[in-house]
Write an enzyme that holds these catalytic residues in place. Structure first.
Site, PDB file in Angstrom:
ATOM      1  N   CYS A 234      34.365 -69.920  56.604  1.00 25.41           N
ATOM      2  CA  CYS A 234      34.108 -71.367  56.555  1.00 25.41           C
ATOM      3  C   CYS A 234      32.894 -71.627  55.655  1.00 25.41           C
ATOM      4  CB  CYS A 234      33.864 -71.921  57.956  1.00 25.41           C
ATOM      5  SG  CYS A 234      32.311 -71.375  58.711  1.00 25.41           S
TER       6      CYS A 234
ATOM      7  N   GLU B 193      31.130 -63.554  60.624  1.00 24.95           N
ATOM      8  CA  GLU B 193      30.391 -63.085  59.451  1.00 24.95           C
ATOM      9  C   GLU B 193      28.901 -62.978  59.761  1.00 24.95           C
ATOM     10  OE1 GLU B 193      33.695 -65.814  57.785  1.00 24.95           O
ATOM     11  OE2 GLU B 193      32.625 -65.468  59.660  1.00 24.95           O
TER      12      GLU B 193
ATOM     13  N   CYS C 173      29.531 -70.222  56.869  1.00 21.85           N
ATOM     14  CA  CYS C 173      29.323 -68.790  56.663  1.00 21.85           C
ATOM     15  C   CYS C 173      29.108 -68.449  55.192  1.00 21.85           C
ATOM     16  CB  CYS C 173      30.501 -68.001  57.223  1.00 21.85           C
ATOM     17  SG  CYS C 173      30.520 -67.985  59.031  1.00 21.85           S
TER      18      CYS C 173
ATOM     19  N   HIS D   7      29.225 -67.103  64.286  1.00 18.75           N
ATOM     20  CA  HIS D   7      30.441 -66.803  63.537  1.00 18.75           C
ATOM     21  C   HIS D   7      30.525 -65.296  63.290  1.00 18.75           C
ATOM     22  CE1 HIS D   7      31.201 -71.121  62.036  1.00 18.75           C
ATOM     23  NE2 HIS D   7      30.233 -71.167  62.932  1.00 18.75           N
TER      24      HIS D   7
END
Length: 296
Positions: free
Chosen positions: A129, A104, A132, A102
Site C-alpha cells: 500500500c 512490510e 508501506c 503492516h
C-alpha cells in the site's frame, strides 16, 4: 514446530519441507534464517533467492495477527548479509487502527532489530500500500530496493513510488538501518530500563529528535526491545511499542502476556509516545507500564 505453522505446512513443497525442518522444527525458531542456513536450504531445495522467498510467504503470513480484517499478509526481507527475516501484519482490538502494523513494516523492523545494516529486497504476498511504500522510502537502500510479488516481474521501490518524496529531499540525515548511537545515559541497574535506554539510543528520529525506546517483559521473563522509526512523511512512522510487539510476535511470543513495560524517551522532545503506548498496552492486558525520561 510452532503451532501457527501447522495449518499451512501443506502449502510447502515436500522438498522444501525437508530442507526447512532442521531449522523450523524447534519451538524457538526466530522467524529468520541466516545466510548460511539460506544457502543450505537453496542447495537442498533447488530454489534460488527469489523462489525461496516466495515459497516462504505462507509461513510468514501464518505469523499474522488480524482479528479485525481477517486479511493475512506475510513479507520476507532479504538483507545484504544474506539473512532472511519474516514479517506479518498485526492488528490490535480496542485501539485505533493507526496502531496497526503492516507486513512490510514488520519484516523491515525485524531485520533492523536483529542488526541488519541494509536490505537488498522485500517479497510480499500482496502489493504494498502507499503507506508501506513511503515507509520503505526511509531505508538506506533507497528507491533501488527490489520488490517481489507472486506472479509479477521484479520491480524496484522507484517503480512503486515514482516521483517520491523522501529523506534525501531534506538536509543530510541518517537513514533507516544506518548504525547510530545517540549517547543517552541513565543511572540504573534495572535490566528492563537499560534495555529500553539502549533501544532509545538506536532509535531513528532525525526530523523531530524525539528519540524513544521500549522494553517489554512477558510472563516467562523474556524481554523484547523496540525502537522508534520516524518517517520523513511523519504519518508512516512506527512507534517503539509496535517495533517491540513485532519482535515479540515474530519470535513466537504472545502479546497478551506482557507483565511489565518500560518506555524511555527524550524529555525535551516535541512529541511523546506515552499516551499511545499506555493505552495500547492496557488494551493488551498489561497494567505495569513505566516512563523514564532522558536528556543529553
Amino acid at each position: 514446530m510452532q503451532a501457527r505453522f501447522n495449518a499451512i505446512w501443506s502449502e510447502i513443497t515436500p522438498k522444501l519441507q525437508e530442507a526447512l525442518l532442521p531449522y523450523i522444527s524447534h519451538d524457538d525458531f526466530p522467524a529468520m534464517l541466516t545466510a548460511k542456513q539460506v544457502e543450505s536450504i537453496k542447495q537442498s531445495s533447488g530454489l534460488n533467492d527469489h523462489a525461496l522467498a516466495l515459497s516462504l510467504l505462507p509461513l510468514a503470513a501464518a505469523c499474522s495477527i488480524a482479528p479485525i480484517s481477517r486479511f493475512y499478509v506475510g513479507a520476507i526481507a532479504r538483507g545484504e548479509s544474506g539473512n532472511l527475516y519474516f514479517g506479518a501484519n498485526m492488528e490490535f482490538i480496542g485501539v485505533p487502527l493507526q496502531q496497526t502494523v503492516h507486513a512490510e513494516q514488520s519484516a523491515i523492523t525485524h531485520a533492523w532489530l536483529r542488526g541488519e545494516k541494509k536490505l537488498a529486497s522485500i517479497t510480499i504476498n500482496y502489493s504494498p500500500c502507499g503507506h508501506c511504500r513511503q515507509f520503505m522510502n526511509e531505508l538506506n537502500s533507497g528507491t533501488q530496493l527490489e520488490v517481489y510479488l507472486p506472479n509479477r516481474p521484479k520491480l524496484t521501490l522507484a517503480d512503486y513510488l515514482p516521483e517520491s518524496f523522501g529523506p534525501r529531499d531534506l538536509t543530510d540525515t541518517p537513514l533507516l538501518l544506518d548504525t547510530i548511537n545517540h549517547g543517552y545515559q541513565l543511572a540504573t541497574d534495572d535490566e528492563l530500563v537499560q534495555t529500553a535506554l539502549d533501544a532509545a539510543n538506536r532509535s531513528h528520529a532525525p526530523y523531530s529528535q524525539s528519540h524513544s525506546g521500549i522494553a517489554l517483559q512477558d510472563a516467562q521473563g523474556k524481554i523484547y526491545a523496540g525502537r522508534y522509526a520516524e518517517n520523513v512523511a511523519f504519518n508512516p512512522s512506527l512507534p517503539p511499542l509496535q517495533a517491540a510487539l513485532i519482535l515479540m510476535n515474530i519470535s513466537g511470543g504472545n502479546c497478551h502476556t506482557i507483565k511489565r513495560a518500560v518506555l524511555v524517551e527524550n524529555e525535551s522532545s516535541h512529541i511523546s509516545q506515552w499516551n499511545a503506548t499506555e493505552s495500547t498496552l492496557t488494551a493488551l492486558g498489561c497494567t505495569k507500564v513505566e516512563r523514564h525520561t532522558i536528556l543529553k
